[in-house]
Design a protein around this motif. Structure first.
Motif, PDB file in Angstrom:
ATOM      1  N   GLY A 198      -6.131  18.827  -6.991  1.00  0.00           N
ATOM      2  CA  GLY A 198      -6.064  17.442  -6.546  1.00  0.00           C
ATOM      3  C   GLY A 198      -7.169  16.591  -7.127  1.00  0.00           C
ATOM      4  O   GLY A 198      -6.924  15.559  -7.752  1.00  0.00           O
ATOM      5  N   SER A 199      -8.401  17.039  -6.949  1.00  0.00           N
ATOM      6  CA  SER A 199      -9.510  16.158  -7.320  1.00  0.00           C
ATOM      7  C   SER A 199      -9.640  16.033  -8.828  1.00  0.00           C
ATOM      8  O   SER A 199      -9.842  14.931  -9.343  1.00  0.00           O
ATOM      9  N   LEU A 200      -9.479  17.132  -9.557  1.00  0.00           N
ATOM     10  CA  LEU A 200      -9.676  17.046 -11.006  1.00  0.00           C
ATOM     11  C   LEU A 200      -8.526  16.323 -11.699  1.00  0.00           C
ATOM     12  O   LEU A 200      -8.731  15.647 -12.711  1.00  0.00           O
ATOM     13  N   SER A 201      -7.312  16.444 -11.150  1.00  0.00           N
ATOM     14  CA  SER A 201      -6.209  15.733 -11.797  1.00  0.00           C
ATOM     15  C   SER A 201      -6.425  14.227 -11.698  1.00  0.00           C
ATOM     16  O   SER A 201      -6.088  13.486 -12.626  1.00  0.00           O
ATOM     17  N   VAL A 202      -7.001  13.769 -10.587  1.00  0.00           N
ATOM     18  CA  VAL A 202      -7.316  12.342 -10.469  1.00  0.00           C
ATOM     19  C   VAL A 202      -8.369  11.953 -11.499  1.00  0.00           C
ATOM     20  O   VAL A 202      -8.224  10.960 -12.218  1.00  0.00           O
ATOM     21  N   LEU A 203      -9.395  12.769 -11.570  1.00  0.00           N
ATOM     22  CA  LEU A 203     -10.479  12.472 -12.518  1.00  0.00           C
ATOM     23  C   LEU A 203      -9.943  12.382 -13.944  1.00  0.00           C
ATOM     24  O   LEU A 203     -10.276  11.461 -14.697  1.00  0.00           O
ATOM     25  N   ILE A 204      -9.084  13.339 -14.318  1.00  0.00           N
ATOM     26  CA  ILE A 204      -8.567  13.348 -15.686  1.00  0.00           C
ATOM     27  C   ILE A 204      -7.633  12.169 -15.923  1.00  0.00           C
ATOM     28  O   ILE A 204      -7.750  11.458 -16.926  1.00  0.00           O
ATOM     29  N   SER A 205      -6.715  11.943 -14.980  1.00  0.00           N
ATOM     30  CA  SER A 205      -5.756  10.875 -15.262  1.00  0.00           C
ATOM     31  C   SER A 205      -6.448   9.518 -15.271  1.00  0.00           C
ATOM     32  O   SER A 205      -6.009   8.603 -15.952  1.00  0.00           O
ATOM     33  N   ASN A 206      -7.570   9.381 -14.539  1.00  0.00           N
ATOM     34  CA  ASN A 206      -8.282   8.120 -14.579  1.00  0.00           C
ATOM     35  C   ASN A 206      -8.961   7.865 -15.921  1.00  0.00           C
ATOM     36  O   ASN A 206      -9.372   6.746 -16.196  1.00  0.00           O
ATOM     37  N   ILE A 207      -9.063   8.890 -16.756  1.00  0.00           N
ATOM     38  CA  ILE A 207      -9.549   8.639 -18.119  1.00  0.00           C
ATOM     39  C   ILE A 207      -8.589   7.678 -18.803  1.00  0.00           C
ATOM     40  O   ILE A 207      -8.980   6.831 -19.585  1.00  0.00           O
ATOM     41  N   TRP A 208      -7.312   7.790 -18.476  1.00  0.00           N
ATOM     42  CA  TRP A 208      -6.327   6.861 -19.045  1.00  0.00           C
ATOM     43  C   TRP A 208      -6.091   5.658 -18.146  1.00  0.00           C
ATOM     44  O   TRP A 208      -5.942   4.552 -18.615  1.00  0.00           O
ATOM     45  N   PHE A 209      -6.060   5.888 -16.837  1.00  0.00           N
ATOM     46  CA  PHE A 209      -5.743   4.777 -15.938  1.00  0.00           C
ATOM     47  C   PHE A 209      -6.965   3.919 -15.629  1.00  0.00           C
ATOM     48  O   PHE A 209      -6.845   2.857 -15.058  1.00  0.00           O
ATOM     49  N   GLY A 210      -8.136   4.389 -15.963  1.00  0.00           N
ATOM     50  CA  GLY A 210      -9.344   3.614 -15.708  1.00  0.00           C
ATOM     51  C   GLY A 210     -10.176   4.221 -14.600  1.00  0.00           C
ATOM     52  O   GLY A 210      -9.691   4.426 -13.487  1.00  0.00           O
ATOM     53  N   GLN A 211     -11.426   4.525 -14.957  1.00  0.00           N
ATOM     54  CA  GLN A 211     -12.350   5.032 -13.933  1.00  0.00           C
ATOM     55  C   GLN A 211     -12.901   3.845 -13.159  1.00  0.00           C
ATOM     56  O   GLN A 211     -12.940   2.724 -13.653  1.00  0.00           O
ATOM     57  N   GLY A 212     -13.338   4.086 -11.957  1.00  0.00           N
ATOM     58  CA  GLY A 212     -13.927   3.008 -11.177  1.00  0.00           C
ATOM     59  C   GLY A 212     -14.531   3.565  -9.925  1.00  0.00           C
ATOM     60  O   GLY A 212     -14.512   4.786  -9.714  1.00  0.00           O
ATOM     61  N   PRO A 213     -15.033   2.693  -9.061  1.00  0.00           N
ATOM     62  CA  PRO A 213     -15.591   3.197  -7.806  1.00  0.00           C
ATOM     63  C   PRO A 213     -14.520   3.839  -6.938  1.00  0.00           C
ATOM     64  O   PRO A 213     -14.837   4.543  -5.979  1.00  0.00           O
ATOM     65  N   TRP A 214     -13.255   3.590  -7.288  1.00  0.00           N
ATOM     66  CA  TRP A 214     -12.194   4.229  -6.506  1.00  0.00           C
ATOM     67  C   TRP A 214     -12.052   5.711  -6.851  1.00  0.00           C
ATOM     68  O   TRP A 214     -11.492   6.474  -6.088  1.00  0.00           O
ATOM     69  N   THR A 215     -12.583   6.112  -8.010  1.00  0.00           N
ATOM     70  CA  THR A 215     -12.388   7.499  -8.434  1.00  0.00           C
ATOM     71  C   THR A 215     -12.872   8.515  -7.384  1.00  0.00           C
ATOM     72  O   THR A 215     -12.109   9.408  -7.023  1.00  0.00           O
ATOM     73  N   PRO A 216     -14.093   8.394  -6.851  1.00  0.00           N
ATOM     74  CA  PRO A 216     -14.510   9.384  -5.844  1.00  0.00           C
ATOM     75  C   PRO A 216     -13.607   9.401  -4.613  1.00  0.00           C
ATOM     76  O   PRO A 216     -13.324  10.475  -4.075  1.00  0.00           O
ATOM     77  N   PHE A 217     -13.138   8.212  -4.203  1.00  0.00           N
ATOM     78  CA  PHE A 217     -12.255   8.176  -3.027  1.00  0.00           C
ATOM     79  C   PHE A 217     -10.946   8.887  -3.305  1.00  0.00           C
ATOM     80  O   PHE A 217     -10.457   9.671  -2.491  1.00  0.00           O
ATOM     81  N   GLN A 218     -10.383   8.582  -4.493  1.00  0.00           N
ATOM     82  CA  GLN A 218      -9.111   9.239  -4.830  1.00  0.00           C
ATOM     83  C   GLN A 218      -9.310  10.746  -4.968  1.00  0.00           C
ATOM     84  O   GLN A 218      -8.485  11.538  -4.508  1.00  0.00           O
ATOM     85  N   MET A 219     -10.413  11.112  -5.619  1.00  0.00           N
ATOM     86  CA  MET A 219     -10.678  12.545  -5.775  1.00  0.00           C
ATOM     87  C   MET A 219     -10.783  13.218  -4.417  1.00  0.00           C
ATOM     88  O   MET A 219     -10.216  14.287  -4.192  1.00  0.00           O
ATOM     89  N   LEU A 220     -11.510  12.568  -3.520  1.00  0.00           N
ATOM     90  CA  LEU A 220     -11.664  13.134  -2.185  1.00  0.00           C
ATOM     91  C   LEU A 220     -10.312  13.205  -1.485  1.00  0.00           C
ATOM     92  O   LEU A 220      -9.963  14.220  -0.877  1.00  0.00           O
ATOM     93  N   GLY A 221      -9.524  12.119  -1.603  1.00  0.00           N
ATOM     94  CA  GLY A 221      -8.220  12.070  -0.946  1.00  0.00           C
ATOM     95  C   GLY A 221      -7.315  13.200  -1.391  1.00  0.00           C
ATOM     96  O   GLY A 221      -6.843  13.994  -0.579  1.00  0.00           O
ATOM     97  N   PHE A 222      -7.107  13.305  -2.706  1.00  0.00           N
ATOM     98  CA  PHE A 222      -6.193  14.341  -3.190  1.00  0.00           C
ATOM     99  C   PHE A 222      -6.784  15.731  -3.033  1.00  0.00           C
ATOM    100  O   PHE A 222      -6.055  16.701  -2.777  1.00  0.00           O
ATOM    101  N   GLY A 223      -8.119  15.801  -3.177  1.00  0.00           N
ATOM    102  CA  GLY A 223      -8.758  17.095  -2.952  1.00  0.00           C
ATOM    103  C   GLY A 223      -8.503  17.592  -1.544  1.00  0.00           C
ATOM    104  O   GLY A 223      -8.156  18.751  -1.328  1.00  0.00           O
ATOM    105  N   LEU A 224      -8.622  16.670  -0.578  1.00  0.00           N
ATOM    106  CA  LEU A 224      -8.406  17.067   0.809  1.00  0.00           C
ATOM    107  C   LEU A 224      -6.956  17.443   1.054  1.00  0.00           C
ATOM    108  O   LEU A 224      -6.675  18.397   1.788  1.00  0.00           O
ATOM    109  N   ILE A 225      -6.040  16.686   0.438  1.00  0.00           N
ATOM    110  CA  ILE A 225      -4.618  17.036   0.600  1.00  0.00           C
ATOM    111  C   ILE A 225      -4.390  18.477   0.172  1.00  0.00           C
ATOM    112  O   ILE A 225      -3.732  19.265   0.863  1.00  0.00           O
ATOM    113  N   GLY A 226      -4.993  18.847  -0.968  1.00  0.00           N
ATOM    114  CA  GLY A 226      -4.851  20.217  -1.446  1.00  0.00           C
ATOM    115  C   GLY A 226      -5.561  21.208  -0.549  1.00  0.00           C
ATOM    116  O   GLY A 226      -5.011  22.243  -0.174  1.00  0.00           O
ATOM    117  N   LEU A 227      -6.788  20.863  -0.177  1.00  0.00           N
ATOM    118  CA  LEU A 227      -7.603  21.789   0.606  1.00  0.00           C
ATOM    119  C   LEU A 227      -6.932  22.119   1.938  1.00  0.00           C
ATOM    120  O   LEU A 227      -6.791  23.281   2.320  1.00  0.00           O
TER     121      LEU A 227
END
Lengths: 644, 228, 288
Positions: B109-138
């Motif tokens: 969850g968390s790394l796929s967000v990080l990687i796809s944001n390389i194309w979609f754009g990194q931002g302050p939202w990245t940690p939140f999204q990483m946490l969100g999807f990471g938690l969904i997986g966890l």
């Protein structure tokens, strides 16, 4: 002391569905499989000794146990098979013995013979102070390098430089040491120009070179290569083999190489080992092996063209000059004439019991030696110019095709004109990356050219509505057979292909219960072929069908193509395998720079080409015309009296 | 997979984050910023939480085989984010988690967000999204026994994950925009995002329905084949 | 050395500083500077095309309008809409928030252009070699999946099994392709795993190698960045900017002006570095 010593080694896979080619090759014939009584015994009674710095080529049909043997030298890749006998690796200054009693497979000896660690090599990447406790696997993994046949799948990381560094990172090397080693190896392999590239964008040849470099960067003493060129085009394959040879000569790394590509390897190797059914059939210098394998031997497919030609010509000569009774006995140099070396000596027992020693001409291995040999022969005149086959009805016509992938990119196809006639086998030859596969995709209607027309059986591709194009008209056998497998068993996969399979010279039914990924690559290709034929196409486009196949499988494929042609299927063959095209195509075309540079009847095509042609043609070109296969060449030459 | 090799640093982080750093941040926000700078505080907490979860994985090495499967599933999730409208990313994370464990799910969850944001754009939202999807997986990984058994619960999990993720991300949108939390803006944001939330929940359910059996079978087979 | 060629860590610190001030200051003066300099950097650096500029404009307008429409705090009503007051305070706040959003979006776009995959990997590699490896593998697989997707849909189409005719067929076709893609990649992944194992993965402690080096220049720049940021922060601290209930600003005190100046320098730092580089090259060329 030998680097590797193998004593009385046998290896058995735990279940018939296990990995490895040995158990999965029973569909063609029993010859290339193993004996039916001990079906999943992959290796039996192997004795082998490899000296430091040797360059050894291991040959054998699919399922002869080559890969199994190779993988046993790399403990990380061991599987849960049963191993008997002993493998002794003495890499570095340590000796690792890999021996088990009857069951179970362990690196450390199971029966009291411990791992011998005399002195551990003092190398940078083994941490200090851990001499006694060094992980054996770590030691072996840096001493024994292993390169497999898959190009893409062996690459782990996304950048070229990272892929090189990965190996050293695993060994816990310091950063500045890694930098130095990476720079060194990149310069040596000439990959410094593409260090920054993404690994996914590399060509096949570049990928395999990177794989080799990424293994060599750990400075192994033994380099194992499992059919490294099977997925490469001839140019890239030759380049890779040359690189391995250069490594062997310049760094002294011991090379053990599995290959089907005898043409290049016979002249280079120090020794040839041929496995058959898990046993060593031959183990000697290339010239001796070439001599021992006679004309009618099952093993003649392993020989390079020059040697096969030699056998065909000299043996027919000896039959002509009938030497009575006893067959020829080959006597190895050391027992009869010590150190007589390469010119082989034939002892012929005369009827009165005396021995007559004769020097036979040295058996040629390379094209150059082949030419010298052919030059000493007499040319037989056989006037047999075939009439042009009648080519009237057009099956596939490409006219002025222009194509590019991106709007701003370069043209991949530039004014391509191509006509394939009904009922013929047409081979489109050319280097990888020249755009052959793109041409095939355009011909199959998968890519739309921005200029030009494609007609199939006189009708424009656009006029085939509602998918009728791919029903009973055109089919494409893709390069990657994996791209067609959807189901969990081969049987499900082949549903609806029964009528097609009745007509094919092989039987896939023993594989029905297996998962498509549990069968061998060659078998997968046959399954894909059945699927491609299930739509009853009138035109079949085959993209590199001979890639990675051994001689037996190629012969089978040849038979399939002949039958299909007999049934009236037109075949467009996209290939870089000149030898294969020479055997089955009616016409050949050379594809370069996005268009066709030359198109001609196969015999003329092969004779007129100087470089891009078969080995037989290159050997005989200066003497006769049209001898582009070994069989044809053998008809044109004769010795004048057996011995020269 | 042990994320941080240094054992002392790991211990410091493991206990320091929940007991020192996060309370300190909250106190800082109350005292220095007078309850004004929610965004910087929430961002800090998100990053720390990510770090905390990552340090929680103790096993030194997950082995090359598990690593390869996790990388492939992560890449599939990234690949899925390029599909317009319907995104299978949650479904893939959940599948990874229930078949390969919480750790793999979290990283997928968390790394796929990080990687796809390389194309979609990194931002302050990245940690939140990483946490969100990471938690969904966890969480899916921890619930794997239940989720494997019941199809209905699995789909329910998909819906909840979709809605919860949307709510979380809207909190963050409001925080960023308004500098503080505002119920009216939050409701407006939720309402305007409603079609997306619905689409998101629906695509979770659809993809879980479609992928559950085939991908489950494939992963089961691969687990046997790889011996993990 | 051009700005983009600096160590990724320096670049990351720079953007952290700039974005931090843009996003957390809510100081009208600084936000004006931020907006102007971000647009300037985007134009000179060529990181935004026409479409991107239009998009930013739209974001600005929407964000500026949204706040006064929903927030009715403030003491100075401008006019009433549906009996709700549209206040001056909320409008000014909306403009500031819009400026902040737009400037941040411009900067984030620059950041995304600079933060290519290998730089992201480098940053994570410092933190954890294991995660860096997993990321690297996943990035490689992403590229591989894209190639294979195309190969599979081609061969399925040529077998007559993939139809774009209607929506259901299209979805079914794509599901087939996806299924094949997953199998293919997972099944062959064992070769990758073996390649990793045979190259010693998992036998000991890993190190992490990177092509980036830390130069003295990087350290100097990082210190400059942090000093400028600190000065800006002090400026923000001393300049009062309150929106509600009444606008009350005290922006032009000495600290505030110093902070604004520091932030201006910080904002155009990449332009200065690249400009210096360009001049040096011209000078070198004229010497040759």
């Amino acid at each position: 002391m030998a680097l590797v010593t193998v004593k009385n080694l046998s290896y058995t896979y735990p279940d018939p569905n296990g990995r490895g080619g040995a158990c999965s090759s029973r569909i063609v014939s029993d010859k290339d499989g193993v004996h039916s009584d001990d079906r999943h015994r992959a290796l039996s009674d192997i004795n082998l000794s490899i000296e430091c710095g040797e360059f050894i080529t291991l040959m054998g049909a699919t399922g002869s146990g080559k890969s199994t043997l190779l993988r046993l030298f790399k403990p990380e890749l061991r599987q849960n098979g049963e191993l008997e006998g002993e493998i002794l690796l003495s890499v570095g200054k340590a000796t690792l013995s890999h021996r088990t009693s009857v069951s179970g497979d362990s690196l450390l000896a199971g029966s009291g013979s411990p791992l011998v660690l005399r002195t551990f090599p003092q190398r940078g990447y083994l941490r200090k102070g851990s001499l006694g406790a060094v992980d054996i696997t770590e030691a072996v993994s840096s001493m024994v390098g292993y390169v497999a046949q898959d190009l893409e799948e062996q690459i782990v990381t996304d950048k070229v430089w990272h892929e090189l560094a990965f190996t050293l990172e695993n060994l816990g090397m310091r950063r500045q040491d890694i930098a130095r080693r990476v720079a060194e190896i990149a310069s040596y392999f000439g990959i410094d120009r593409w260090m920054e590239r993404d690994t996914a964008t590399l060509s096949g040849g570049e990928k395999q070179l990177l794989n080799l470099a990424a293994v060599m960067i750990a400075d192994p003493e033994l380099l194992l290569l499992d059919e490294p060129t099977a997925q490469l085009d001839p140019i890239a394959a030759t380049r890779l083999i040359e690189t391995v040879y250069r490594l062997n000569r310049e760094t002294g790394v011991t090379v053990l190489l599995c290959e089907h590509r005898c043409e290049e390897l016979f002249p280079l190797s120090d020794r040839i080992v041929i496995l058959d059914g898990g046993r060593v059939a031959f183990d000697d210098t290339p010239r001796k092996v070439a001599q021992m394998i006679g004309r009618d031997s099952d093993y003649s497919a392993f020989l390079p063209t020059a040697a096969r030609l030699f056998h065909l010509v000299t043996r027919s000569a000896q039959i002509n000059y009938a030497i009575p009774q006893s067959p020829l006995t080959h006597v190895s140099g050391d027992s009869l004439l010590a150190g007589s070396g390469s010119p082989s000596v034939t002892a012929r027992r005369l009827p009165n019991g005396e021995h007559l020693y004769q020097r036979e001409p040295e058996i040629p291995l390379s094209v150059r030696e082949g030419q010298r040999f052919v030059g000493s022969l007499q040319i037989k005149e056989t006037a047999s110019d075939h009439a042009d086959p009648p080519l009237t009805e057009e099956a596939l016509t490409l006219k002025n095709i222009r194509f590019r992938y991106e709007r701003r990119g370069a043209d991949i196809l530039r004014d391509l004109d191509l006509t394939v006639y009904r009922g013929e086998v047409f081979a489109l030859l050319g280097a990888n990356g020249a755009g052959k596969s793109t041409a095939a995709a355009v011909a199959a209607g998968l890519r739309k050219p921005y200029a030009g027309t494609v007609k199939l059986f006189g009708k424009s591709l656009k006029d085939y509505k509602n998918g009728t194009l791919y029903k009973e008209n055109l089919s494409l056998l893709p390069q990657d057979a994996e791209s067609v497998f959807l189901c969990e068993t081969v049987g499900e996969e082949l549903k609806g292909c029964d009528t097609v399979m009745q007509n094919l010279p092989f039987d896939l039914s023993p594989l029905y219960d297996r998962h498509p990924y549990d069968i061998s690559g060659g078998e997968r290709q046959l399954v894909a072929l059945c699927k491609a034929l299930s739509t009853k196409p009138r035109l079949l486009i085959m993209d590199e069908p001979s890639k990675g196949l051994d001689a037996n499988r190629k012969a089978l494929l040849l038979e399939v193509i002949r039958r299909l042609q007999h049934d009236g299927v037109t075949i467009l063959l996209i290939t870089h395998d000149v030898e294969f095209a020479a055997l089955c195509a009616d016409r050949c075309a050379l594809f370069a720079q996005g268009r066709i540079a030359a198109v001609d009847r196969t015999d003329r095509f092969m004779t007129d080409n100087r470089f891009y042609t078969t080995a037989a043609s290159r050997i005989t070109r200066r003497f006769v015309d049209g001898a582009y296969t070994v069989a044809l060449a053998a008809e044109r030459f004769s010795t004048d009296g057996g011995a020269v | 997979m042990r994320v941080i090799e240094n054992p002392r640093l790991r211990a410091i982080l493991r206990y320091g984050i929940p007991f020192v750093l996060i309370p300190a941040l909250v106190a800082l926000s109350a005292i220095v910023f007078e309850g004004q700078r929610y965004l910087i505080i929430s961002l800090g907490i998100a990053v720390l939480a990510l770090l905390l979860f990552m340090t929680g994985f103790e096993k030194r090495n997950i082995g090359a085989r598990r690593m390869v499967i996790t990388a492939i599933m992560t890449a599939l999730a990234v690949f899925g984010r390029f599909i317009p409208l319907f995104k299978p990313i949650t479904a893939i994370c959940v599948m990874t988690a229930i078949y390969l464990g919480a750790e793999a799910g979290f990283f997928c969850g968390s790394l796929s967000v990080l990687i796809s944001n390389i194309w979609f754009g990194q931002g302050p939202w990245t940690p939140f999204q990483m946490l969100g999807f990471g938690l969904i997986g966890l969480i899916a990984g921890y619930l794997s026994r239940v989720l494997l058994k019941s199809n209905l619960l699995l789909l329910l999990y998909g819906v909840i994950a979709g809605v919860a993720y949307s709510f979380l991300m809207d909190v963050w949108t409001v925080l960023w925009y308004a500098g503080g939390f505002d119920w009216k803006l939050y409701t407006a944001a939720l309402l305007s995002a409603l079609p997306f939330t619905a689409l998101y929940a629906v695509s979770n359910v659809v993809f879980l329905l479609i992928l559950r059996k085939p991908v489950g079978n494939k992963l089961n087979r691969i687990k046997i084949k790889y011996g993990v | 050395m051009r700005f983009e060629q600096l160590n990724p860590f320096t670049v990351a610190v720079y953007y952290l500083c700039v974005l931090g001030i843009i996003m957390f200051s809510m100081n009208p003066l600084l936000l004006c500077i931020a907006l102007l300099t971000s647009v300037l950097s985007a134009v000179i650096g060529g990181t935004a095309d026409k479409k991107a500029h239009l998009f930013s404009l739209a974001v600005f307008l929407i964000a500026a309008v949204l706040n006064p429409l929903f927030v009715h705090k403030g003491m100075t009503p401008l006019f009433f809409l549906n009996d709700n007051p549209i206040t001056l305070e909320a409008t000014v706040y909306g403009l500031c928030a819009a400026g902040m959003l737009t400037a941040a979006l411009y900067r984030l776009r620059d950041l995304s252009k600079v933060m290519t995959s290998d730089r992201v990997l480098y940053l994570f590699g410092r933190f954890s070699p294991q995660i860096a490896l997993l990321l690297s593998m996943a990035i490689r697989y992403t590229a591989l999946l894209r190639v294979r997707w195309r190969k599979i849909s081609d061969s399925q189409r040529a077998l007559g099994l993939f139809d774009d005719g209607n929506l259901i067929d299209a979805v079914r076709g794509r599901a087939r392709v996806l299924s094949i893609l997953i199998t293919w990649t997972l099944e062959n992944g064992i070769v990758t795993a073996e390649s990793m194992e045979s190259r010693g993965y998992g036998t000991g402690r890993r190190t992490s190698y990177a092509v980036y080096r830390v130069h003295k220049y990087d350290a100097v720049l990082m210190i400059v960045c942090i000093l400028l940021t600190a000065l800006s922060a002090v400026g923000i601290y001393f300049s009062k900017a309150e929106f509600y209930p009444v606008l009350s600003m005290n922006l032009l005190n000495p600290w505030g002006i110093a902070g604004a100046a520091a932030f201006t320098v910080l904002s155009v730092l990449p332009l200065i570095i690249n400009g210096k580089e360009a001049i040096r090259w011209r000078w070198l060329l004229s010497k040759i």
